[in-house]
Write a protein that holds these residues in place. Structure first.
Motif, mmCIF file in Angstrom:
data_model
loop_
_atom_site.group_PDB
_atom_site.id
_atom_site.type_symbol
_atom_site.label_atom_id
_atom_site.label_comp_id
_atom_site.label_asym_id
_atom_site.label_seq_id
_atom_site.Cartn_x
_atom_site.Cartn_y
_atom_site.Cartn_z
ATOM 1 N N VAL A 1 42.628 44.140 38.274
ATOM 2 C CA VAL A 1 42.611 42.673 38.195
ATOM 3 C C VAL A 1 41.243 42.208 38.663
ATOM 4 O O VAL A 1 40.828 42.478 39.789
ATOM 5 C CB VAL A 1 43.721 42.049 39.060
ATOM 6 C CG1 VAL A 1 43.566 40.527 39.087
ATOM 7 C CG2 VAL A 1 45.092 42.426 38.518
ATOM 8 N N ASP A 2 40.520 41.554 37.741
ATOM 9 C CA ASP A 2 39.171 41.096 38.088
ATOM 10 C C ASP A 2 39.235 39.815 38.912
ATOM 11 O O ASP A 2 38.569 39.676 39.918
ATOM 12 C CB ASP A 2 38.399 40.860 36.786
ATOM 13 C CG ASP A 2 36.935 40.581 37.033
ATOM 14 O OD1 ASP A 2 36.301 41.382 37.751
ATOM 15 O OD2 ASP A 2 36.426 39.569 36.503
ATOM 16 N N SER A 3 40.080 38.881 38.453
ATOM 17 C CA SER A 3 40.250 37.634 39.207
ATOM 18 C C SER A 3 41.599 37.032 38.876
ATOM 19 O O SER A 3 42.189 37.352 37.833
ATOM 20 C CB SER A 3 39.133 36.646 38.843
ATOM 21 O OG SER A 3 39.211 36.324 37.476
ATOM 22 N N ALA A 4 42.059 36.174 39.753
ATOM 23 C CA ALA A 4 43.336 35.487 39.511
ATOM 24 C C ALA A 4 43.286 34.119 40.185
ATOM 25 O O ALA A 4 42.666 33.964 41.237
ATOM 26 C CB ALA A 4 44.490 36.314 40.083
ATOM 27 N N ARG A 5 43.890 33.149 39.517
ATOM 28 C CA ARG A 5 43.905 31.804 40.107
ATOM 29 C C ARG A 5 45.117 31.043 39.584
ATOM 30 O O ARG A 5 45.579 31.284 38.457
ATOM 31 C CB ARG A 5 42.620 31.031 39.814
ATOM 32 C CG ARG A 5 42.484 30.653 38.369
ATOM 33 C CD ARG A 5 41.202 29.886 38.089
ATOM 34 N NE ARG A 5 41.203 29.444 36.691
ATOM 35 C CZ ARG A 5 41.710 28.268 36.296
ATOM 36 N NH1 ARG A 5 42.199 27.414 37.184
ATOM 37 N NH2 ARG A 5 41.714 27.931 35.015
ATOM 38 N N ALA A 6 45.599 30.163 40.429
ATOM 39 C CA ALA A 6 46.722 29.307 40.010
ATOM 40 C C ALA A 6 46.165 28.098 39.284
ATOM 41 O O ALA A 6 45.135 27.545 39.691
ATOM 42 C CB ALA A 6 47.512 28.866 41.238
ATOM 43 N N LEU A 7 46.793 27.748 38.193
ATOM 44 C CA LEU A 7 46.344 26.574 37.444
ATOM 45 C C LEU A 7 46.660 25.312 38.245
ATOM 46 O O LEU A 7 47.709 25.216 38.902
ATOM 47 C CB LEU A 7 47.043 26.502 36.080
ATOM 48 C CG LEU A 7 46.294 27.115 34.903
ATOM 49 C CD1 LEU A 7 46.008 28.602 35.122
ATOM 50 C CD2 LEU A 7 47.068 26.909 33.598
#
Lengths: 300, 225
Positions: free
Chosen positions: A95-101
């Motif tokens: 996983v390179d990056s993750a964010r909540a919308l």
């Protein structure tokens, strides 16, 4: 009659042997016209096939490197479970990056269906978390197991079910492009065979005289093969040139235009249509050769 | 040169030719005569391999005609000059190129042959018409052009099928004289004709034998003129 020696013969100018076959005739015009028209169509089939290939690759690559987690939880637990999911993702290899919308982003996604004034905060809308993968990707099965343990309301959607039909459709389109190319070649071969047979039939006297004076089948066939191959190459070169010009004049690729404006050649792809006259030549060579030997086989 | 042993040819049950046995010796001169439809043209076609005997044996230059493949037939025809009554040409080419056609197809054309070609065209009296197209020639000119084409390769055997059928008597005599001259040069000549006057006219020039074809069989073979 070897292919190599005949190919070299074709590069030479008209010989005395070629002159034994009369120049004029409907078959000659038909060969040039058919080759030209087929080459023109082949350019578009090739462009369609290449564009479909690019589209399939793009969709495949774009969708393959992103995925979404849909988190459904009571409002009181939503924040905690969101952090739990993001923590799991931070620790997940691939996983390179993750964010909540944000609420605004989620509202924008729902706007086409529910209108602009949707009170997202007041509705039990699931929280969406976007994941960008590394090129190596992550282990979806392992991630699902960890999410089930840390955040039971989280559902991982790796876009597989969206990606597959899209990529399959693009791949099918690419296949259709190549199939069209094959059909165009087969039609060209059929038309040139008919034209060659017509020419052979209308030149029965020429063939009779040639046999009478001791010409071998190879010699007679070559005279027809050279004539038809040259005509096919000439017609196909003109058709391919016009086709390339037409493709060049199509609107440039634009985001809002979607697939249609992406129909064309890119970079070295512009060299590919140049193969079409050669293919037409090879097709004409074999079609005429087979027709000529079949006709000559009926004589002695 | 040509040897037939009990040769027969026919389409289906009815034979056109049957039990033909004869030998054309090198340097000989033959007339093949008989009524129309007797099979004279079929006989000639057996001699140059356009047809294959349905039974018996035909030997052309020592080769069994029945076993010759198409390439060998073509090669053999380069040693046989054929003149037809309707003498077909390639109408889009000048008569000079038509006469040179056997040289062209055998790859022997070139500047070295040009002098021989011009000499031959002069011999048949067509120098002034060398660049005319075949449809522009008279019947006699076409026959002479066909004869020139038949001998351009210096063949061993000359077969002529009614060569004087479309020309007047004077031209017939001229063509006959050309064929007799070729025979005197050592060529074997076989002329199919029903023109008895022509056969009699040959008497003064060469020693010829008459083969009479009737009912599908050769009769009176060997009758000297």
């Amino acid at each position: 009659m070897s292919f190599v020696s005949d190919t070299l013969d074709l590069l030479r100018g008209e010989t005395k042997a070629d002159r034994v076959v009369p120049r004029s005739g409907q078959a000659a015009k038909l060969t040039v016209a058919v080759s030209g028209a087929m080459a023109f169509l082949a350019v578009f089939a090739l462009a369609l096939s290449l564009a479909s290939g690019r589209l399939a690759d793009r969709w495949s690559a774009a969708l393959a490197q992103s995925s979404t987690i849909r988190l459904s939880a009571p409002a009181a637990e939503m924040e905690a479970q969101t952090w739990a999911v993001l923590t799991v993702l931070e620790q997940t290899p691939g996983v390179d990056s993750a964010r909540a919308l944000s609420d605004d982003e989620q509202r924008a996604l729902l706007e086409p269906w529910f209108g602009p004034d949707l009170p997202v905060a007041d509705l039990p809308v699931p929280r969406l978390i976007e994941i960008i993968e590394t090129p190596e990707g992550y282990d979806a099965t392992g991630l699902r197991q960890r999410l089930a343990a840390e955040a039971p309301g989280a559902v991982l959607d790796d876009h597989t079910r969206w990606r597959r039909p899209l990529v399959a459709a693009a791949d099918r389109l690419r296949l259709l492009g190549w199939l069209s190319m094959a059909l165009i070649l087969a039609s060209t071969a059929a038309m040139i065979t008919l034209a060659a047979q017509a020419a052979l039939a209308s030149n029965q006297q020429v063939i009779r005289v040639m046999r009478l004076v001791g010409a071998r089948d190879v010699y007679i066939a070559r005279a027809f093969v050279r004539r038809f191959t040259r005509r096919a190459i000439t017609g196909a070169a003109a058709g391919a040139a016009i086709g390339m010009l037409a493709v060049a004049l199509l609107p440039r690729a634009a985001e809002e235009g979607g697939f249609l404006t992406g129909l064309g050649f890119q970079g070295a792809g512009w060299l590919l249509p140049l193969v079409i006259p050669l293919l037409a030549g090879v097709t004409a060579f074999w079609a005429t050769r087979i027709a000529a030997f079949r006709t000559l086989g009926g004589l002695r | 040169m040509i040897d037939m042993q009990d040769a027969a040819f026919g389409y289906g049950a009815d034979p056109i030719l049957s039990a033909i046995s004869l030998r054309l010796a090198p340097g000989s001169f033959h007339f093949l005569t008989g009524p129309s439809g007797a099979g004279k043209t079929t006989f000639l076609k057996l001699c140059y391999g356009e047809l294959v005997a349905t039974s018996g044996a035909v030997t052309i230059f020592g080769q069994d005609a029945g076993t010759l493949d198409r390439d060998r037939v073509a090669k053999t025809r380069q040693r046989i000059g054929v003149v037809h009554q309707d003498c077909e040409f390639l109408d889009h080419l000048p008569i000079r190129e038509n006469i040179a056609l056997p040289l062209i197809v055998s790859g022997r054309d070139g500047p070295a042959q040009d002098a021989n070609l011009d000499e031959l065209i002069a011999w048949v009296g067509l120098s002034a018409r060398a660049h005319a197209r075949p449809p522009e020639l008279s019947g006699g000119e076409r026959q002479r052009a066909a004869l020139a084409r038949a001998i351009i390769m210096d063949p061993d055997l000359i077969l002529a099928d009614e060569p004087t059928g479309n020309v007047d008597w004077d031209m017939s005599l001229r063509l006959l004289q050309l064929l007799c001259e070729l025979n005197k040069m050592g060529k074997t000549v076989l002329i199919a004709t029903h023109d008895m006057a022509l056969i009699r006219a040959a008497k003064a020039q060469v020693q010829a034998r008459v083969l009479r074809l009737a009912g599908g069989r050769i009769s009176a073979a060997g009758a000297d003129l």
